[in-house]
Design a protein around this motif. Structure first.
Motif, PDB file in Angstrom:
ATOM      1  N   ALA A  61     -16.376   7.697   0.555  1.00  0.00           N
ATOM      2  CA  ALA A  61     -15.918   9.062   0.826  1.00  0.00           C
ATOM      3  C   ALA A  61     -14.477   9.061   1.347  1.00  0.00           C
ATOM      4  O   ALA A  61     -13.667   9.931   0.984  1.00  0.00           O
ATOM      5  N   LEU A  62     -14.148   8.089   2.207  1.00  0.00           N
ATOM      6  CA  LEU A  62     -12.778   7.971   2.708  1.00  0.00           C
ATOM      7  C   LEU A  62     -11.817   7.673   1.564  1.00  0.00           C
ATOM      8  O   LEU A  62     -10.738   8.272   1.470  1.00  0.00           O
ATOM      9  N   ASN A  63     -12.208   6.765   0.698  1.00  0.00           N
ATOM     10  CA  ASN A  63     -11.372   6.419  -0.446  1.00  0.00           C
ATOM     11  C   ASN A  63     -11.133   7.641  -1.336  1.00  0.00           C
ATOM     12  O   ASN A  63     -10.012   7.881  -1.798  1.00  0.00           O
ATOM     13  N   ALA A  64     -12.185   8.437  -1.555  1.00  0.00           N
ATOM     14  CA  ALA A  64     -12.050   9.643  -2.382  1.00  0.00           C
ATOM     15  C   ALA A  64     -11.096  10.647  -1.745  1.00  0.00           C
ATOM     16  O   ALA A  64     -10.291  11.292  -2.443  1.00  0.00           O
ATOM     17  N   ALA A  65     -11.155  10.769  -0.405  1.00  0.00           N
ATOM     18  CA  ALA A  65     -10.279  11.715   0.291  1.00  0.00           C
ATOM     19  C   ALA A  65      -8.817  11.291   0.236  1.00  0.00           C
ATOM     20  O   ALA A  65      -7.911  12.136   0.265  1.00  0.00           O
ATOM     21  N   LEU A  66      -8.571   9.972   0.141  1.00  0.00           N
ATOM     22  CA  LEU A  66      -7.199   9.460   0.139  1.00  0.00           C
ATOM     23  C   LEU A  66      -6.640   9.255  -1.261  1.00  0.00           C
ATOM     24  O   LEU A  66      -5.468   8.883  -1.404  1.00  0.00           O
ATOM     25  N   GLN A  67      -7.459   9.477  -2.276  1.00  0.00           N
ATOM     26  CA  GLN A  67      -7.010   9.255  -3.649  1.00  0.00           C
ATOM     27  C   GLN A  67      -5.849  10.153  -4.035  1.00  0.00           C
ATOM     28  O   GLN A  67      -5.061   9.812  -4.920  1.00  0.00           O
ATOM     29  N   MET A  68      -5.715  11.311  -3.368  1.00  0.00           N
ATOM     30  CA  MET A  68      -4.608  12.205  -3.696  1.00  0.00           C
ATOM     31  C   MET A  68      -3.259  11.554  -3.416  1.00  0.00           C
ATOM     32  O   MET A  68      -2.230  11.955  -3.963  1.00  0.00           O
ATOM     33  N   GLY A  69      -3.251  10.522  -2.539  1.00  0.00           N
ATOM     34  CA  GLY A  69      -2.002   9.826  -2.256  1.00  0.00           C
ATOM     35  C   GLY A  69      -1.539   8.928  -3.384  1.00  0.00           C
ATOM     36  O   GLY A  69      -0.373   8.508  -3.403  1.00  0.00           O
ATOM     37  N   GLY A  70      -2.439   8.597  -4.306  1.00  0.00           N
ATOM     38  CA  GLY A  70      -2.049   7.771  -5.446  1.00  0.00           C
ATOM     39  C   GLY A  70      -1.906   6.299  -5.155  1.00  0.00           C
ATOM     40  O   GLY A  70      -1.458   5.536  -6.015  1.00  0.00           O
ATOM     41  N   VAL A  71      -2.288   5.865  -3.944  1.00  0.00           N
ATOM     42  CA  VAL A  71      -2.170   4.454  -3.562  1.00  0.00           C
ATOM     43  C   VAL A  71      -3.481   3.741  -3.900  1.00  0.00           C
ATOM     44  O   VAL A  71      -4.559   4.212  -3.546  1.00  0.00           O
ATOM     45  N   ASP A  72      -3.384   2.588  -4.585  1.00  0.00           N
ATOM     46  CA  ASP A  72      -4.571   1.800  -4.912  1.00  0.00           C
ATOM     47  C   ASP A  72      -5.006   1.041  -3.663  1.00  0.00           C
ATOM     48  O   ASP A  72      -4.329   0.122  -3.209  1.00  0.00           O
ATOM     49  N   LYS A 252      -0.251  13.748  -1.063  1.00  0.00           N
ATOM     50  CA  LYS A 252      -0.060  13.831  -2.508  1.00  0.00           C
ATOM     51  C   LYS A 252       1.417  13.894  -2.862  1.00  0.00           C
ATOM     52  O   LYS A 252       1.848  13.360  -3.889  1.00  0.00           O
ATOM     53  N   LYS A 253       2.207  14.529  -2.017  1.00  0.00           N
ATOM     54  CA  LYS A 253       3.633  14.685  -2.310  1.00  0.00           C
ATOM     55  C   LYS A 253       4.424  13.402  -2.062  1.00  0.00           C
ATOM     56  O   LYS A 253       5.317  13.063  -2.843  1.00  0.00           O
ATOM     57  N   TYR A 254       4.093  12.691  -0.975  1.00  0.00           N
ATOM     58  CA  TYR A 254       5.007  11.661  -0.496  1.00  0.00           C
ATOM     59  C   TYR A 254       4.484  10.222  -0.557  1.00  0.00           C
ATOM     60  O   TYR A 254       5.276   9.291  -0.470  1.00  0.00           O
ATOM     61  N   CYS A 255       3.168  10.025  -0.658  1.00  0.00           N
ATOM     62  CA  CYS A 255       2.642   8.655  -0.610  1.00  0.00           C
ATOM     63  C   CYS A 255       3.124   7.816  -1.787  1.00  0.00           C
ATOM     64  O   CYS A 255       3.731   6.762  -1.608  1.00  0.00           O
ATOM     65  N   LYS A 256       2.811   8.273  -2.967  1.00  0.00           N
ATOM     66  CA  LYS A 256       3.218   7.548  -4.170  1.00  0.00           C
ATOM     67  C   LYS A 256       3.421   8.559  -5.287  1.00  0.00           C
ATOM     68  O   LYS A 256       2.590   8.678  -6.185  1.00  0.00           O
ATOM     69  N   PRO A 257       4.536   9.265  -5.257  1.00  0.00           N
ATOM     70  CA  PRO A 257       4.779  10.266  -6.302  1.00  0.00           C
ATOM     71  C   PRO A 257       4.916   9.617  -7.679  1.00  0.00           C
ATOM     72  O   PRO A 257       5.222   8.433  -7.797  1.00  0.00           O
ATOM     73  N   LYS A 258       4.683  10.409  -8.720  1.00  0.00           N
ATOM     74  CA  LYS A 258       4.739   9.872 -10.079  1.00  0.00           C
ATOM     75  C   LYS A 258       6.137   9.396 -10.434  1.00  0.00           C
ATOM     76  O   LYS A 258       6.308   8.483 -11.248  1.00  0.00           O
ATOM     77  N   MET A 259       7.133  10.005  -9.816  1.00  0.00           N
ATOM     78  CA  MET A 259       8.506   9.627 -10.137  1.00  0.00           C
ATOM     79  C   MET A 259       9.401   9.807  -8.909  1.00  0.00           C
ATOM     80  O   MET A 259       9.334  10.826  -8.225  1.00  0.00           O
ATOM     81  N   HIS A 343      16.516   3.356   8.017  1.00  0.00           N
ATOM     82  CA  HIS A 343      15.377   3.695   7.170  1.00  0.00           C
ATOM     83  C   HIS A 343      15.732   4.846   6.220  1.00  0.00           C
ATOM     84  O   HIS A 343      15.306   4.856   5.053  1.00  0.00           O
ATOM     85  N   LEU A 344      16.481   5.817   6.713  1.00  0.00           N
ATOM     86  CA  LEU A 344      16.882   6.958   5.882  1.00  0.00           C
ATOM     87  C   LEU A 344      17.733   6.497   4.704  1.00  0.00           C
ATOM     88  O   LEU A 344      17.501   6.908   3.556  1.00  0.00           O
ATOM     89  N   VAL A 345      18.723   5.642   4.963  1.00  0.00           N
ATOM     90  CA  VAL A 345      19.591   5.149   3.888  1.00  0.00           C
ATOM     91  C   VAL A 345      18.782   4.333   2.880  1.00  0.00           C
ATOM     92  O   VAL A 345      18.980   4.434   1.668  1.00  0.00           O
ATOM     93  N   TYR A 346      17.842   3.523   3.383  1.00  0.00           N
ATOM     94  CA  TYR A 346      16.981   2.742   2.498  1.00  0.00           C
ATOM     95  C   TYR A 346      16.198   3.672   1.563  1.00  0.00           C
ATOM     96  O   TYR A 346      16.109   3.432   0.350  1.00  0.00           O
ATOM     97  N   GLU A 347      15.616   4.733   2.122  1.00  0.00           N
ATOM     98  CA  GLU A 347      14.823   5.662   1.313  1.00  0.00           C
ATOM     99  C   GLU A 347      15.694   6.410   0.318  1.00  0.00           C
ATOM    100  O   GLU A 347      15.274   6.651  -0.829  1.00  0.00           O
ATOM    101  N   MET A 348      16.911   6.792   0.713  1.00  0.00           N
ATOM    102  CA  MET A 348      17.814   7.453  -0.222  1.00  0.00           C
ATOM    103  C   MET A 348      18.188   6.521  -1.374  1.00  0.00           C
ATOM    104  O   MET A 348      18.323   6.951  -2.517  1.00  0.00           O
ATOM    105  N   ALA A 349      18.336   5.232  -1.077  1.00  0.00           N
ATOM    106  CA  ALA A 349      18.798   4.275  -2.079  1.00  0.00           C
ATOM    107  C   ALA A 349      17.697   3.858  -3.054  1.00  0.00           C
ATOM    108  O   ALA A 349      17.959   3.677  -4.250  1.00  0.00           O
ATOM    109  N   PHE A 350      16.464   3.717  -2.556  1.00  0.00           N
ATOM    110  CA  PHE A 350      15.395   3.145  -3.391  1.00  0.00           C
ATOM    111  C   PHE A 350      14.232   4.100  -3.641  1.00  0.00           C
ATOM    112  O   PHE A 350      13.300   3.752  -4.365  1.00  0.00           O
ATOM    113  N   GLY A 351      14.239   5.282  -3.040  1.00  0.00           N
ATOM    114  CA  GLY A 351      13.199   6.268  -3.283  1.00  0.00           C
ATOM    115  C   GLY A 351      11.981   6.094  -2.398  1.00  0.00           C
ATOM    116  O   GLY A 351      11.525   7.041  -1.773  1.00  0.00           O
ATOM    117  N   ASP A 352      11.448   4.898  -2.328  1.00  0.00           N
ATOM    118  CA  ASP A 352      10.258   4.632  -1.533  1.00  0.00           C
ATOM    119  C   ASP A 352      10.640   4.378  -0.079  1.00  0.00           C
ATOM    120  O   ASP A 352      11.777   3.999   0.228  1.00  0.00           O
TER     121      ASP A 352
END
Length: 521
Positions: A61-72, A252-259, A343-352
């Motif tokens: 059930a926990l896994n199902a609730a977190l699936q929206m994040g897209g993380v395996d 869903k928005k920020y964990c692992k977006p499609k792009m 951390h901010l510059v890292y995220e701007m540079a690489f997305g993740d």
């Protein structure tokens, strides 16, 4: 309480940024199904731990609730037949441990209320509804300030589950949309109410091109609120993750977006310079921040503007606080801002987002000047030797040549009395961080010493030393020694112990009251 006695401000003493860790200690058969006994620990101290019992269906059930994040998360597969066999249960226990490790090591997942309710049901009960409680506080506010009207709640748009957002409109301008944010006082809240109200009222007076304006702000008995204009495109993190601040859950928005949409180097330099200018302005004026991340930077075309300046005075823990507790040399609020800027510059540079406290390696195609900059803030050597100041970052080759246009003179006038209150609050926040860093380092040293003591090399040394001592003993003394250590022959005490019964009651989490009636942190 006397009839006319003034109520003291209440704050949440539980730090929601503290990372929870888990170990599955055992599996037991309970009425024909398998219960897994999980030891959960808050922070580095083993004394802040408790047990929970969970079935495989609970993990599913926990896994199902977190699936929206897209993380395996690698949940072990379900098995219908043979699921009570000892070998299978042992194998599944190992798989479930990996599953929990994947959750607790992820920055956003570990901070979510979904995970907290699963691991710490005492402090985060299933009935916990922070949005409903916030709406009650907002309704109380509207009784005295009837100029606005709530349109709808904006649920789960940010990682702070004690911070709630509402879309509102002015009654005299029904087509205009604004966002009201409400947040309970956090564990670092130390400013007295008589000073906090006027400090919050300073927020709408701030004039700076790189700070997002506040329309109205105040504090109440249990927390504070701020009203800002609603900006549909959203924050810098929304731009990077190619999403919008709509009704979609933040996982869903920020964990692992499609792009991802990383920023090109010229945009990184421009945005970075603007954020640094805002930070320097706040530091020079005596307003401490500590809450820099991509979700707290509004991106309007080519202009970055800081958000949520109220977080620090309301006593909220920073987004990166778990990482900060591991970095003994990052102790001042300016150093916290510099580290967060890395951390901010890292995220701007690489997305993740960077999921670790320090940087281990960068992509080979990372530009040289960007690589040098990130290594000066986020590597182990950098945080140990001392971070640069905000002024140093402004003078660095990456940002020094970026043109900055300030159309109007920035303005923030803080009365001397309130400056002292802000200074005391800043020192109290730094003090709690230093205490937590001390505890973390003490536990880490003890862990290293224990690991060293139990290493194969040390065991061999101790065995060799024991044999040498035995060889040097006289023969008679050795015989006496052996006689004194003959095993008992009456059958009492076989030298083995049995594990504690699985039916023993499990300890509950250490008490963490929802509110503290003291005004000091």
């Amino acid at each position: 309480m006397a009839l006319f006695e003034k109520k003291k401000a209440q704050k949440v003493t539980l730090d929601d940024s503290s990372r929870l860790s888990c170990t599955i200690e055992a599996a037991q058969n309970v009425q024909g199904h398998t219960d897994y006994v999980v030891r959960v620990q808050r922070g580095p101290l083993a004394e802040n731990s408790w047990q929970i019992n969970r079935r495989y269906s609970d993990f599913a059930a926990l896994n199902a609730a977190l699936q929206m994040g897209g993380v395996d998360l690698n949940l072990p597969p379900k098995k219908i037949f043979g699921n009570m066999e000892r070998e299978f249960i042992a194998e599944r226990q190992q798989g479930l441990q990996v599953f929990l490790n994947n959750i607790t090591s992820h920055q956003l997942l570990s901070l979510s209320l979904i995970v907290r309710k699963f691991l710490d049901p005492t402090n985060y009960p299933e009935s916990m509804n922070t949005q409903e409680a916030a709406l009650q506080h907002v309704s109380m506010f509207f009784r005295s300030e009837p100029h606005w009207e709530v349109l709808e709640p904006l649920r789960d748009i940010g990682w702070r589950f004690r911070k709630s957002y509402f879309l509102i409109k002015p009654k005299d301008q029904p087509k205009e949309k604004l966002v009201l944010s409400w947040c309970d006082f956090g564990p670092d809240k130390s400013i007295d109410d008589k000073d906090l109200v006027p400090i919050m009222k300073l927020l709408p007076t701030i004039q700076h091109p790189f700070i997002y304006p506040v329309v109205f702000a105040t504090s109440m008995e249990n927390g504070g609120l701020a009203i800002r204009n609603f900006y549909q495109p959203g924050t810098l993190r929304d731009a990077i993750c190619k999403t919008k601040p709509n009704k979609v859950h933040f996982l869903k928005k920020y964990c692992k977006p499609k792009m991802y949409a990383p920023l090109p180097l010229p945009a990184i330099r421009t945005c970075g310079r603007q954020v640094l200018e805002a930070l320097k302005f706040l530091h020079d004026k005596g307003w401490f921040y500590g809450h820099l991340h991509a979700g707290n930077v509004m991106l309007e075309e080519n202009c970055c503007r800081l958000l949520d300046l109220e977080n620090s005075v309301l006593g909220l823990p920073p987004y990166y606080r778990y990482f900060l507790t591991q970095l003994r040399k990052v102790q001042t609020m300016e150093q916290v801002d510099v580290y967060s800027f890395g951390h901010l510059v890292y995220e701007m540079a690489f997305g993740d987002q960077l999921q670790t406290a320090t940087l281990e390696m960068l992509p080979l195609d990372c530009p040289g000047e960007l690589r040098t900059f990130l290594e000066s803030i986020l590597t182990v050597d950098a945080v140990k030797s001392g971070l640069p100041s905000v002024a140093d970052l402004l003078a660095s080759p990456l940002f020094s040549n970026v043109p900055v246009v300030l159309p109007d003179k920035p303005m923030l006038k803080i009365p001397s009395k309130l400056k002292e209150a802000l200074k005391s609050a800043k020192e109290a926040t730094e003090k709690r961080l230093k205490l937590d860093q001390g505890v973390f380092n003490q536990v880490r040293r003890q862990s290293k010493a224990k690991a060293h003591h139990m290493s194969d090399e040390e065991k061999k040394k101790r065995k060799k030393s024991a044999r040498k001592r035995m060889s040097l003993q006289p023969t008679g003394q050795e015989e006496d020694h052996n006689t004194n250590h003959l095993p008992a022959t009456n059958g009492v005490g076989s030298g083995t112990t049995s594990p504690t019964s699985s039916g023993a009651p499990s300890p509950v989490p250490p008490p963490a009251p929802a509110a503290d009636h003291d005004q000091k942190a």
